[in-house]
Scaffold this motif. Structure first.
Motif, PDB file in Angstrom:
ATOM      1  N   MET A   1       0.880  -1.444   0.005  1.00 21.87           N
ATOM      2  CA  MET A   1       0.123   0.022   0.000  1.00 21.87           C
ATOM      3  C   MET A   1       0.717   1.166   0.104  1.00 21.87           C
ATOM      4  SD  MET A   1      -3.131   1.126   0.032  1.00 21.87           S
ATOM      5  CE  MET A   1      -4.320  -0.297   0.842  1.00 21.87           C
ATOM      6  N   ASP A   2       0.773   1.988  -0.932  1.00 21.04           N
ATOM      7  CA  ASP A   2       1.441   3.360  -1.275  1.00 21.04           C
ATOM      8  C   ASP A   2       0.798   4.032  -0.207  1.00 21.04           C
ATOM      9  OD1 ASP A   2       2.775   5.566  -2.184  1.00 21.04           O
ATOM     10  OD2 ASP A   2       1.383   5.900  -3.798  1.00 21.04           O
ATOM     11  N   ILE A   3       1.495   5.016   0.397  1.00 22.10           N
ATOM     12  CA  ILE A   3       0.636   6.006   1.537  1.00 22.10           C
ATOM     13  C   ILE A   3      -0.123   7.341   0.844  1.00 22.10           C
ATOM     14  CG2 ILE A   3       0.946   7.445   3.620  1.00 22.10           C
ATOM     15  CD1 ILE A   3       1.047   4.385   4.021  1.00 22.10           C
ATOM     16  N   ARG A   4       0.712   7.878  -0.031  1.00 23.79           N
ATOM     17  CA  ARG A   4       0.386   9.143  -0.815  1.00 23.79           C
ATOM     18  C   ARG A   4      -0.569   8.617  -1.964  1.00 23.79           C
ATOM     19  NH1 ARG A   4       5.587  11.016   1.109  1.00 23.79           N
ATOM     20  NH2 ARG A   4       5.060  12.095   3.173  1.00 23.79           N
ATOM     21  N   LEU A   5      -1.746   8.723  -2.100  1.00 25.91           N
ATOM     22  CA  LEU A   5      -2.581   8.381  -3.155  1.00 25.91           C
ATOM     23  C   LEU A   5      -3.673   9.504  -3.345  1.00 25.91           C
ATOM     24  CD1 LEU A   5      -3.477   4.538  -1.783  1.00 25.91           C
ATOM     25  CD2 LEU A   5      -1.991   5.433  -3.928  1.00 25.91           C
ATOM     26  N   PRO A   6      -4.108   9.729  -4.651  1.00 22.64           N
ATOM     27  CA  PRO A   6      -5.035  10.622  -4.815  1.00 22.64           C
ATOM     28  C   PRO A   6      -6.367  10.070  -4.157  1.00 22.64           C
ATOM     29  CG  PRO A   6      -4.965   9.089  -6.607  1.00 22.64           C
ATOM     30  CD  PRO A   6      -3.746   8.819  -5.981  1.00 22.64           C
ATOM     31  N   GLY A   7      -7.233  11.103  -3.661  1.00 20.66           N
ATOM     32  CA  GLY A   7      -8.399  10.765  -2.979  1.00 20.66           C
ATOM     33  C   GLY A   7      -8.057  10.227  -1.587  1.00 20.66           C
ATOM     34  N   MET A   8      -8.570   8.861  -1.148  1.00 18.72           N
ATOM     35  CA  MET A   8      -8.330   8.428   0.103  1.00 18.72           C
ATOM     36  C   MET A   8      -6.899   7.996  -0.007  1.00 18.72           C
ATOM     37  SD  MET A   8      -9.877   4.796   1.323  1.00 18.72           S
ATOM     38  CE  MET A   8     -11.697   5.021   1.047  1.00 18.72           C
ATOM     39  N   ASP A   9      -6.279   8.059   1.063  1.00 21.30           N
ATOM     40  CA  ASP A   9      -4.800   7.674   1.190  1.00 21.30           C
ATOM     41  C   ASP A   9      -4.656   6.116   1.698  1.00 21.30           C
ATOM     42  OD1 ASP A   9      -4.790   7.874   4.012  1.00 21.30           O
ATOM     43  OD2 ASP A   9      -3.851   9.806   4.302  1.00 21.30           O
ATOM     44  N   GLY A  10      -3.510   6.042   1.834  1.00 19.02           N
ATOM     45  CA  GLY A  10      -3.163   4.548   2.348  1.00 19.02           C
ATOM     46  C   GLY A  10      -3.629   4.086   3.721  1.00 19.02           C
ATOM     47  N   MET A  11      -3.314   5.347   4.673  1.00 22.95           N
ATOM     48  CA  MET A  11      -3.671   5.372   6.050  1.00 22.95           C
ATOM     49  C   MET A  11      -4.943   4.868   6.149  1.00 22.95           C
ATOM     50  SD  MET A  11      -1.502   5.069   8.524  1.00 22.95           S
ATOM     51  CE  MET A  11      -0.291   6.418   8.353  1.00 22.95           C
ATOM     52  N   ALA A  12      -6.087   5.610   5.270  1.00 21.88           N
ATOM     53  CA  ALA A  12      -7.427   5.616   5.471  1.00 21.88           C
ATOM     54  C   ALA A  12      -7.859   4.117   4.921  1.00 21.88           C
ATOM     55  CB  ALA A  12      -8.042   6.611   4.711  1.00 21.88           C
ATOM     56  N   ALA A  13      -7.137   3.679   3.782  1.00 20.59           N
ATOM     57  CA  ALA A  13      -7.468   2.442   3.127  1.00 20.59           C
ATOM     58  C   ALA A  13      -7.320   1.413   3.725  1.00 20.59           C
ATOM     59  CB  ALA A  13      -6.482   2.381   1.718  1.00 20.59           C
ATOM     60  N   LEU A  14      -6.110   1.431   4.680  1.00 17.46           N
ATOM     61  CA  LEU A  14      -5.851   0.273   5.635  1.00 17.46           C
ATOM     62  C   LEU A  14      -6.823   0.125   6.661  1.00 17.46           C
ATOM     63  CD1 LEU A  14      -3.796  -1.729   7.089  1.00 17.46           C
ATOM     64  CD2 LEU A  14      -3.187   0.100   8.535  1.00 17.46           C
ATOM     65  N   GLY A  15      -7.445   1.240   7.229  1.00 14.09           N
ATOM     66  CA  GLY A  15      -8.439   1.221   8.140  1.00 14.09           C
ATOM     67  C   GLY A  15      -9.733   0.644   7.471  1.00 14.09           C
ATOM     68  N   VAL A  16     -10.194   0.891   6.263  1.00 18.46           N
ATOM     69  CA  VAL A  16     -11.434   0.318   5.639  1.00 18.46           C
ATOM     70  C   VAL A  16     -10.967  -1.114   5.493  1.00 18.46           C
ATOM     71  CG1 VAL A  16     -12.576   0.071   3.462  1.00 18.46           C
ATOM     72  CG2 VAL A  16     -11.776   2.365   4.184  1.00 18.46           C
ATOM     73  N   LEU A  17      -9.814  -1.684   5.322  1.00 17.51           N
ATOM     74  CA  LEU A  17      -9.485  -3.380   5.004  1.00 17.51           C
ATOM     75  C   LEU A  17      -9.541  -3.780   6.122  1.00 17.51           C
ATOM     76  CD1 LEU A  17      -6.358  -2.937   2.575  1.00 17.51           C
ATOM     77  CD2 LEU A  17      -8.772  -3.728   1.809  1.00 17.51           C
ATOM     78  N   ARG A  18      -9.077  -3.143   7.432  1.00 18.13           N
ATOM     79  CA  ARG A  18      -9.193  -3.883   8.692  1.00 18.13           C
ATOM     80  C   ARG A  18     -10.644  -3.899   9.259  1.00 18.13           C
ATOM     81  NH1 ARG A  18      -4.718  -5.756   7.722  1.00 18.13           N
ATOM     82  NH2 ARG A  18      -2.774  -5.195   8.574  1.00 18.13           N
ATOM     83  N   ALA A  19     -11.410  -2.927   8.783  1.00 15.25           N
ATOM     84  CA  ALA A  19     -12.718  -2.966   9.344  1.00 15.25           C
ATOM     85  C   ALA A  19     -13.728  -3.954   8.569  1.00 15.25           C
ATOM     86  CB  ALA A  19     -13.281  -1.622   9.068  1.00 15.25           C
ATOM     87  N   ASP A  20     -13.324  -4.723   7.555  1.00 13.83           N
ATOM     88  CA  ASP A  20     -14.194  -5.423   6.891  1.00 13.83           C
ATOM     89  C   ASP A  20     -13.573  -6.922   7.029  1.00 13.83           C
ATOM     90  OD1 ASP A  20     -15.325  -6.961   4.700  1.00 13.83           O
ATOM     91  OD2 ASP A  20     -15.395  -5.093   3.532  1.00 13.83           O
TER      92      ASP A  20
END
Ligand code: MN
Length: 133
Positions: A58-77
């Motif tokens: 997971m790259d951290i700097r991404l357009p829109g949602m960043d990698g940190m937020a994406a990790l949160g989504v993955l972990r919550a599912d």
């Protein structure tokens, strides 16, 4: 072309920079991994759910949602919470590393990618996948 006798591990690369994406993909494929690619967090999350990769880079700097937020989504599912996720970023400040660890990343790979150690780092992250105690 014959398929591998053991199914190759599947790695999802989430990276918005085409040059970095190509480098990582080439390194992985050369080592026999199968790859999936996403150029945004949103696309990466969708692919993680649908393909259940063995590892997410997971790259951290991404357009829109960043990698940190994406990790949160993955972990919550429940469908993706057990998939190891490794942060890939140029951020090297010690406090940044701590922030990634606290956020729940399984590891950290620094950019620029070190082509000589990359594959062994990855294998370690994949082998280290254990059900949480
Ligand atoms: Mn980026």
């Amino acid at each position: 072309m014959t398929g591998p006798s053991v199914e190759a591990k599947l790695v999802l690369i989430v990276e918005d920079n085409e040059i970095n994406l190509k480098l990582v993909r080439d390194l992985l494929q050369y080592r026999g991994y199968r790859t999936l690619e996403a150029m945004s967090a949103e696309e990466g999350i969708a692919l993680a759910i649908s393909h259940q990769p063995d590892l997410v880079l997971m790259d951290i700097r991404l357009p829109g949602m960043d990698g940190m937020a994406a990790l949160g989504v993955l972990r919550a599912d429940d469908r993706t919470s057990g998939i190891p996720v490794v942060a890939v970023t140029a951020s090297v400040m010690p406090e940044e590393r701590d922030r990634f660890r606290l956020a729940g990343f399984d590891g950290f790979i620094e950019k620029p990618i070190d082509v000589r150690s990359f594959a062994s780092q990855l294998q370690g992250f994949i082998d280290g996948r254990q059900p949480s105690a």
